[in-house]
Design a protein around this motif. Sequence first.
Motif, PDB file in Angstrom:
ATOM      1  N   LYS A   7       0.845  -1.194   0.000  1.00  0.00           N
ATOM      2  CA  LYS A   7       0.000   0.000   0.000  1.00  0.00           C
ATOM      3  C   LYS A   7       0.889   1.256   0.000  1.00  0.00           C
ATOM      4  O   LYS A   7       0.642   2.237  -0.720  1.00  0.00           O
ATOM      5  CB  LYS A   7      -0.899  -0.024   1.241  1.00  0.00           C
ATOM      6  CG  LYS A   7      -2.146   0.816   1.077  1.00  0.00           C
ATOM      7  CD  LYS A   7      -3.084   0.559   2.213  1.00  0.00           C
ATOM      8  CE  LYS A   7      -4.070   1.691   2.331  1.00  0.00           C
ATOM      9  NZ  LYS A   7      -4.868   1.569   3.548  1.00  0.00           N
ATOM     10  N   TRP A  10       2.404   1.821  -3.407  1.00  0.00           N
ATOM     11  CA  TRP A  10       1.467   2.461  -4.345  1.00  0.00           C
ATOM     12  C   TRP A  10       1.298   3.934  -4.028  1.00  0.00           C
ATOM     13  O   TRP A  10       1.235   4.774  -4.925  1.00  0.00           O
ATOM     14  CB  TRP A  10       0.105   1.754  -4.318  1.00  0.00           C
ATOM     15  CG  TRP A  10       0.136   0.448  -5.059  1.00  0.00           C
ATOM     16  CD1 TRP A  10      -0.034  -0.797  -4.538  1.00  0.00           C
ATOM     17  CD2 TRP A  10       0.407   0.278  -6.461  1.00  0.00           C
ATOM     18  NE1 TRP A  10       0.111  -1.752  -5.511  1.00  0.00           N
ATOM     19  CE2 TRP A  10       0.376  -1.116  -6.715  1.00  0.00           C
ATOM     20  CE3 TRP A  10       0.680   1.143  -7.497  1.00  0.00           C
ATOM     21  CZ2 TRP A  10       0.604  -1.650  -7.966  1.00  0.00           C
ATOM     22  CZ3 TRP A  10       0.895   0.609  -8.751  1.00  0.00           C
ATOM     23  CH2 TRP A  10       0.856  -0.772  -8.978  1.00  0.00           C
ATOM     24  N   THR A  11       1.243   4.241  -2.718  1.00  0.00           N
ATOM     25  CA  THR A  11       1.103   5.659  -2.323  1.00  0.00           C
ATOM     26  C   THR A  11       2.322   6.451  -2.796  1.00  0.00           C
ATOM     27  O   THR A  11       2.201   7.544  -3.350  1.00  0.00           O
ATOM     28  CB  THR A  11       0.979   5.774  -0.785  1.00  0.00           C
ATOM     29  OG1 THR A  11      -0.048   4.889  -0.364  1.00  0.00           O
ATOM     30  CG2 THR A  11       0.657   7.196  -0.374  1.00  0.00           C
ATOM     31  N   ALA A  14       2.222   6.875  -6.409  1.00  0.00           N
ATOM     32  CA  ALA A  14       1.213   7.877  -6.782  1.00  0.00           C
ATOM     33  C   ALA A  14       1.764   9.281  -6.569  1.00  0.00           C
ATOM     34  O   ALA A  14       1.530  10.178  -7.369  1.00  0.00           O
ATOM     35  CB  ALA A  14      -0.050   7.658  -5.967  1.00  0.00           C
ATOM     36  N   PHE A  15       2.531   9.470  -5.472  1.00  0.00           N
ATOM     37  CA  PHE A  15       3.093  10.795  -5.202  1.00  0.00           C
ATOM     38  C   PHE A  15       4.150  11.194  -6.232  1.00  0.00           C
ATOM     39  O   PHE A  15       4.243  12.357  -6.608  1.00  0.00           O
ATOM     40  CB  PHE A  15       3.702  10.850  -3.786  1.00  0.00           C
ATOM     41  CG  PHE A  15       2.733  11.399  -2.777  1.00  0.00           C
ATOM     42  CD1 PHE A  15       2.365  12.743  -2.836  1.00  0.00           C
ATOM     43  CD2 PHE A  15       2.188  10.600  -1.795  1.00  0.00           C
ATOM     44  CE1 PHE A  15       1.460  13.263  -1.930  1.00  0.00           C
ATOM     45  CE2 PHE A  15       1.286  11.108  -0.884  1.00  0.00           C
ATOM     46  CZ  PHE A  15       0.913  12.442  -0.946  1.00  0.00           C
ATOM     47  N   SER A  17       4.169  10.102  -9.174  1.00  0.00           N
ATOM     48  CA  SER A  17       3.623   9.950 -10.536  1.00  0.00           C
ATOM     49  C   SER A  17       3.647  11.232 -11.369  1.00  0.00           C
ATOM     50  O   SER A  17       3.863  11.160 -12.575  1.00  0.00           O
ATOM     51  CB  SER A  17       2.213   9.361 -10.495  1.00  0.00           C
ATOM     52  OG  SER A  17       1.352  10.259  -9.860  1.00  0.00           O
ATOM     53  N   PRO A  18       3.432  12.433 -10.754  1.00  0.00           N
ATOM     54  CA  PRO A  18       3.527  13.629 -11.610  1.00  0.00           C
ATOM     55  C   PRO A  18       4.879  13.697 -12.329  1.00  0.00           C
ATOM     56  O   PRO A  18       4.959  13.980 -13.504  1.00  0.00           O
ATOM     57  CB  PRO A  18       3.356  14.791 -10.629  1.00  0.00           C
ATOM     58  CG  PRO A  18       2.573  14.211  -9.512  1.00  0.00           C
ATOM     59  CD  PRO A  18       3.031  12.783  -9.396  1.00  0.00           C
ATOM     60  N   VAL A  21       5.119  10.722 -14.873  1.00  0.00           N
ATOM     61  CA  VAL A  21       4.325  10.987 -16.077  1.00  0.00           C
ATOM     62  C   VAL A  21       5.052  12.019 -16.942  1.00  0.00           C
ATOM     63  O   VAL A  21       5.217  11.856 -18.154  1.00  0.00           O
ATOM     64  CB  VAL A  21       2.905  11.472 -15.706  1.00  0.00           C
ATOM     65  CG1 VAL A  21       2.152  11.962 -16.934  1.00  0.00           C
ATOM     66  CG2 VAL A  21       2.137  10.351 -15.036  1.00  0.00           C
ATOM     67  N   GLY A  22       5.516  13.090 -16.289  1.00  0.00           N
ATOM     68  CA  GLY A  22       6.238  14.145 -17.012  1.00  0.00           C
ATOM     69  C   GLY A  22       7.472  13.586 -17.696  1.00  0.00           C
ATOM     70  O   GLY A  22       7.733  13.863 -18.872  1.00  0.00           O
TER      71      GLY A  22
END
Lengths: 295, 475
Positions: A7, A10-11, A14-15, A17-18, A21-22
């Motif tokens: 968990k 994933w957190t 997710a943090f 991820s910006p 992704v960039g």
Amino acid sequence: MSTGEQKHLWTALAFVSPWLVGFAVFTIYPIAASLYYSFCDYDVLSRPLWVGLLNYRDMVTDDVYWKSLSNTLVFSAISLPLGLCFALALALLLNRPVASRGLFRAIFYLPSLVPAVAAGAVWLWILNTRNGLINEALTWLGIHRPPQWLDDPNWTKPGLALVAIWGCGNTVVILLAALQGVPRALLEAATIDGASAWRRLWHVVLPAISPVIYFNFIVGVIGALQTFATVFVMFTNGGPDRSAEFYAVYLYENAFEFRQMGYACAMAWVLFLLTLALTWLASRTTRGFVHYSVD
Amino acid sequence: MVGALNLAGAAFLSLLLLAVPSGCTAKTDTPGERVIVNYWEKWAGFEAEAMQSIIDDFNRSQNRIEVRFLTISPIDVKLMLAASGGNPPDLAGLWEYSIPDFAEKGALLPLDDELANAGLGADHYVPVYWELCRHRGFTWALPSTPGCVALFYNKRLFREVGLDPDRPPRTFAEVEAMSRRLTRVELERNGRRVRVSFDELTAAERKSGRYTIVQVGHLPYDAGMFVSAWGFWFGAKYYDGDRRILADDAGNLAAFRWLRDTMTTYGVDQLKDFNASFGQSQTAQSPFLAGKAAMVMQGPWLLNFIEKYSPDLEWGVAPFPAAPGVSDHAPMTLVVSDMLVIPRGAKHPHEAFEFLRYTQRQDVAEKLAILQRKFTALREVSPDFAARNPNPAIGFFTALSRSPGARAVPRLSIWRDYDIEMTVAAMNVRYLIKTPEQALAEVQKRIQWRFDRVRRRWDLVGSERIAEWREDEHW
């Protein structure tokens, strides 16, 4: 991995991820796309057509390509060693306990703050054959026909090297910081042993700052191979006899003026491989001269 | 709970990141009831103000469409990137030589259907300008303001050397003879500094090269962007219309030999020294505007720069005479034009076309031309057009653009590259780095190679592209 750890993973993902992704969208994808396009006939507007190695083969027979490559290498060979020597000389002088040292440091650093486009516009006048500052000075010194920096194919690259050397303030600052880090004990020991200033420089100072010189050299090689803005501003269509047609400029022209994006991508990949090879070569050949951990 | 909050926070950040780029393309389409037509143009300054005035008239004339003008530079690069990104403007202003390139790459909408519906066509335009709008059987653009080039000369300098200021050169030989007479040099004679005409130099003085050029008559390389076009005045063809580039044909060779002879006559170093004191054409530092060059090849737009930088200049204008046997009866000129196009992917092509059609109305086109001090590409000209135009040479340019001797650059998608290569070659000849034969052989080889690449692509995609255009016609 426990459920809790999963968990957290994933957190965490997710943090970040910006950034991920960039990185994927703005870095990984363009790099991969440029590799793909380098094998295509691609003009940006219409769909790419796969042509295999044709762009790379065309490079071999493109005279202007070879000229741009040789211009870039010659320019690097002139500007890089001269720039480093000049920066080192300045750093050594600025390291001396002279009056208004801070002011001199600021003055020598200033040119590196001038935007490349503005520098190019100013140097067009400084290098002007008839009224330029440099040729006025050379005429005053008795040189009847000073170099035609902007018109003579033999003098365009030395002229551009002058512009590059003028903007060496960054290197000076880095070398100056390195000089101040040279262990005083070593210098004192050398002085006690009767070493002259020259021998202290050659046997103590230069080995001590060699990693910094090496760093500047490598950064300089990469920078020189990508020289663009100043040349682009100072010379139209590559200057006289294309003597100032540099690799990055020709790449830009192919991509955005001639709309041969596939060819430009292939050129970019060759430049990347060339930079990699030269950096590897530089690190191999200078290995014996770089000393770490002098303390 | 904290974990859920963390996840929600992270998701929010990601969404924010993704929302940023999409925000750039958010629609700002309809304030009130009007459809917004975005129009990109290369013009700035008074030319942009002139077009803005036309746009204001149009926006006031109806209540469905609002045209918004934006100056973009360099427009061809930005338009290409916007079109490839699928987000072009609704209308754009290009140069005439860009049309074949943009059309072949599928970046423009063909206008033929809309033109037929609007009752516009070849009959409305001066043929040479209509041809500039077309490529491969389709119509891609309509002219906004056209131009053509001629020989501007400085009447005061003519008078000073005893030439009749109202009698510009009529033959190519006269250009050369007058140019020598108008070229003034300074040198030491018997211990004194004197200023004489180049014609008055002795053979020994010319050979010694010990003179400084202080004024020139005419220099072929001082022609701004038209250096590569001199071949037309010597009968050059540039392209065979099919697969062969003709850079090294006899006309171009003659033009380049003329350039070389000019350099060797006056002295390469002396001319370099002369030019080092000046800047580019159409600036206050250009030799002509500074009153140091007696003749120059330029278009009607030069008047705007004369007014701005050299209002006291006494000028005259005449067709530049062609070389013997090329165009003995009809005055020669090179025609150019600013063009309006509707990019493929435009959101409101019909509304953009409505404005485009409006700009082609005779009263509107003439208003724009008067504000920009140019002429129009329309066949019909109002009787008082020349009288209303503040450019005193407009009647001359209007007539010259309609001459059978008017030429245009070939409709090649690679003309820009061709032009650059010719300019590089001209520079090499100018500095005597290459002979005219060597320089043009290099252009021939390189541009043929470039053209072969383009042809190879066209052979692969041409039929598909033409089918696409046929579909596009009914937008």
